[in-house]
Design a protein around this motif. Structure first.
Motif, PDB file in Angstrom:
ATOM      1  N   HIS A 107       0.836  -1.222   0.000  1.00 19.15           N
ATOM      2  CA  HIS A 107       0.000   0.000   0.000  1.00 19.15           C
ATOM      3  C   HIS A 107       0.863   1.261   0.000  1.00 19.15           C
TER       4      HIS A 107
ATOM      5  N   ASP B 243       6.907   1.735   5.156  1.00 16.62           N
ATOM      6  CA  ASP B 243       5.694   0.958   5.455  1.00 16.62           C
ATOM      7  C   ASP B 243       4.772   0.960   4.231  1.00 16.62           C
TER       8      ASP B 243
ATOM      9  N   GLU C  97      -5.056   0.960   3.128  1.00 15.29           N
ATOM     10  CA  GLU C  97      -4.675  -0.146   4.028  1.00 15.29           C
ATOM     11  C   GLU C  97      -4.662   0.349   5.468  1.00 15.29           C
ATOM     12  N   GLU C  98      -4.177   1.565   5.689  1.00 16.61           N
ATOM     13  CA  GLU C  98      -3.928   2.035   7.062  1.00 16.61           C
ATOM     14  C   GLU C  98      -5.204   2.407   7.819  1.00 16.61           C
TER      15      GLU C  98
ATOM     16  N   GLN D  72       8.619  -3.958  10.977  1.00 14.63           N
ATOM     17  CA  GLN D  72       8.007  -2.969  11.888  1.00 14.63           C
ATOM     18  C   GLN D  72       8.174  -3.382  13.353  1.00 14.63           C
TER      19      GLN D  72
ATOM     20  N   HIS E 273       5.744   3.369  11.782  1.00 14.04           N
ATOM     21  CA  HIS E 273       4.656   4.330  12.059  1.00 14.04           C
ATOM     22  C   HIS E 273       5.224   5.576  12.738  1.00 14.04           C
TER      23      HIS E 273
HETATM   24 MN    MN Z   1       1.202   0.578   8.751  1.00 17.54          MN
END
Ligand code: MN
Ligand code: HGY
Ligand code: MN
Length: 416
Positions: free
Chosen positions: A84, A95, A129-130, A195, A384
Motif C-alpha cells: 500500500h 511501510d 490499508e492504514e 516494523q 509508524h
Molecule cells: Mn502501517
C-alpha cells in the motif's frame, strides 16, 4: 522451468525508493500520505507513470487499487504482489511503499530478462490499508469480502467515508464491483518491513511470516454532564474526562494482566468541550486490541469492554460502544512460505519463520488465495514514525527474495 538466477536492478530500485519517499514527506512531520490526500494521489500517479515508462500495463480498478501488470499468456492466472502507498498521518518512508516499489521492480526485471512466464505478474497498491477511512479497504474489495457492516461502521465514520468516496469518484457499488475471481489468482506475496525488533535482534536477513495478528477496533463514547470546573463538587460530577482516562487505563490493565501474549492500544481520546474550566460532558476513546488467535481476540475484546462498561457505571456515564474494525487473524500458505524460504536460501540469505504483529493486506488475501509475506529488518524495530528506516541492502535482499518467490510460484502456479 528452472528458476533463473536473475537479480533486480539495484540502482533503479534505489532511485524509485528515493523519489517515492519524497512524495508527501515533510521534514517536520514525516510522511503524510493518508488515503486520498493530495500526496497519496500523487504517489499513486507516480506508480502508474513508472509502470507506463517501463512498458507495463497500468490499471486502476473500481476500488481505486492501482496496478502495474506484466501480462502472461491469454487467460493465464496472476501472481499478485504489492502492498500500500497510503500512510499513517506521520509515518515513515517504507511501510507499504517498499512492497509496492519492489513488486514493480520484479515486473521490470522479469521483462528485462525477456522471460516468458505461464502467468501474469501484477504489482498492486491497495487502497486505504492504514484505515484513514476503513482499513484494508482495497484488499477487502478485491477479495470480495466487503460486508455491509464494514461500510456501515468504518473507522472514519460512515459520513466521512461516503463523502470521501464521492469526492474521488468512487461508490459503494464500485467497491463491491472490484471483486476479483479468486480462480484468476495463483498467489499473493507481500514484501513488507517487519516494523518490529526481531530480525535486527536475531541478525536474520529475511522473515518468513507464518501468521498475522487479528485486530478489533472500537470507538467508545462516554456521556456525562458538562459543568463548571470550579463550583461543581467532585461527588456531584458526571465527568466524561475521568471516565475516558480510567477506560484507557482499563484497556492496558486487562491486556497486560490477563492476555500477556496480546497487545492493545488507545490511539485517540477526545474530550468535549475541551476547556480548562469545564468538566468534560463527552469523551470519545478509540482503542484496538490484537491477537494471533481468533477466540482469544474475542475474549480479550469482551473483557476490555466489560471493564469499560464498569468504569462508565462507576463514573455515572452513559457508554455507547461501536466496533469500527475487525480483522481476523490469518495464517500464510505453506507452499508460499516454502517458496520464500528457498528463494532466500538460493540467495545465501538467512531466514526465520515469524508471526506478524502488524496487520496487512496479506491477511485479507489469505482468505481467498494462497498468500505469503516476506519481512525485512526495521532499524531499531521502529515504524509508524518518521524515523522508520530499513537499510538499502535489506531492501535489495527483500526485492530479490520477492523476485525468486514470484518466479517459483510462476513455475509451480498450478500448486494452488
Ligand atoms: Mn502501517
Ligand atoms: O495497523 C496495522 O497493523 C497496519 O500498519 N495497518
Ligand atoms: Mn503496512
Amino acid at each position: 522451468m528452472t528458476v533463473p538466477a536473475i537479480r533486480i536492478n539495484e540502482e533503479r530500485l534505489h532511485d524509485d525508493l528515493v523519489a517515492l519517499g519524497e512524495i508527501g514527506w515533510d521534514p517536520a512531520h514525516g510522511l503524510a500520505r493518508t488515503t486520498f490526500s493530495r500526496a497519496h494521489s500523487a504517489a499513486r500517479e507516480w506508480l502508474l507513470e513508472r509502470a507506463r515508462a517501463a512498458g507495463l500495463q497500468a490499471r486502476v480498478d473500481s476500488a481505486a487499487n492501482h496496478s502495474a501488470v506484466l501480462p502472461g499468456p491469454p487467460g493465464s492466472r496472476t501472481v499478485l504482489m504489492g502492498s500500500h502507498l497510503d500512510s499513517v498521518p506521520s509515518g515513515g518512508r517504507y511501510d507499504g511503499a517498499l512492497g509496492v516499489v519492489c513488486a514493480l521492480e520484479v515486473l521490470r526485471t522479469v521483462q528485462d530478462a525477456d522471460l516468458r512466464l505461464p502467468v501474469s505478474l501484477e504489482a498492486i497498491d491497495f487502497t486505504d490499508e492504514e484505515g484513514t477511512l476503513v482499513g484494508t479497504l482495497g484488499s477487502w474489495a478485491l477479495a470480495g469480502v466487503l460486508t455491509a457492516e464494514i461500510l456501515a461502521r468504518p473507522r472514519s465514520g460512515r459520513e466521512r467515508l461516503l463523502s470521501e468516496l464521492s469526492r474521488v469518484g468512487l461508490s459503494e457499488d464500485g467497491l463491491r464491483a472490484a471483486r476479483r475471481d479468486p480462480g484468476t489468482l495463483a498467489a499473493y506475496v507481500e514484501l513488507h518491513i517487519e516494523q518490529g525488533p526481531v530480525l535486527e535482534r536475531e541478525g536474520v536477513d529475511i522473515g518468513v511470516v507464518t501468521g498475522i495478528r487479528g485486530n478489533m477496533s472500537f470507538e467508545v463514547t462516554l456521556t456525562g454532564a458538562a459543568r463548571h470546573a470550579g463550583t461543581t463538587p467532585l461527588n456531584a460530577r458526571r465527568d466524561a474526562g475521568r471516565g475516558a482516562v480510567l477506560a484507557a487505563k482499563a484497556v492496558g490493565d486487562v491486556t497486560a494482566g490477563e492476555f500477556p501474549e496480546c497487545v492493545a492500544n488507545v490511539g485517540d481520546v477526545q474530550l468535549e468541550p475541551g476547556a480548562f474550566n469545564v468538566v468534560p460532558g463527552r469523551a470519545r476513546v478509540m482503542f484496538e486490541c490484537r491477537s494471533v488467535d481468533r477466540d482469544e481476540l474475542d475474549r480479550l475484546a469482551a473483557r476490555i469492554l466489560d471493564r469499560v462498561r464498569a468504569v462508565a457505571d462507576d463514573c455515572r456515564l452513559d457508554a455507547e460502544i461501536r466496533r469500527v474494525g475487525h480483522w481476523a487473524p490469518a495464517t500464510t500458505n505453506p507452499d508460499v512460505r516454502s517458496a520464500i524460504e528457498r528463494a532466500a536460501e538460493d540467495l545465501g540469505l538467512s531466514s526465520m519463520e515469524m508471526p506478524s504483529g502488524a496487520g496487512h493486506d496479506a491477511q485479507v488475501l489469505a482468505d481467498v488465495v494462497p498468500a505469503g509475506m516476506v519481512f525485512v529488518p526495521s532499524v531499531g524495530g521502529v515504524s509508524h514514525d518518521p524515523s522508520e528506516h530499513t537499510q538499502f541492502t535489506d531492501c535489495v535482499n527483500g526485492a530479490n527474495v520477492l523476485l525468486g518467490t514470484a518466479l517459483a510460484l510462476a513455475r509451480d502456479h498450478t500448486f494452488a
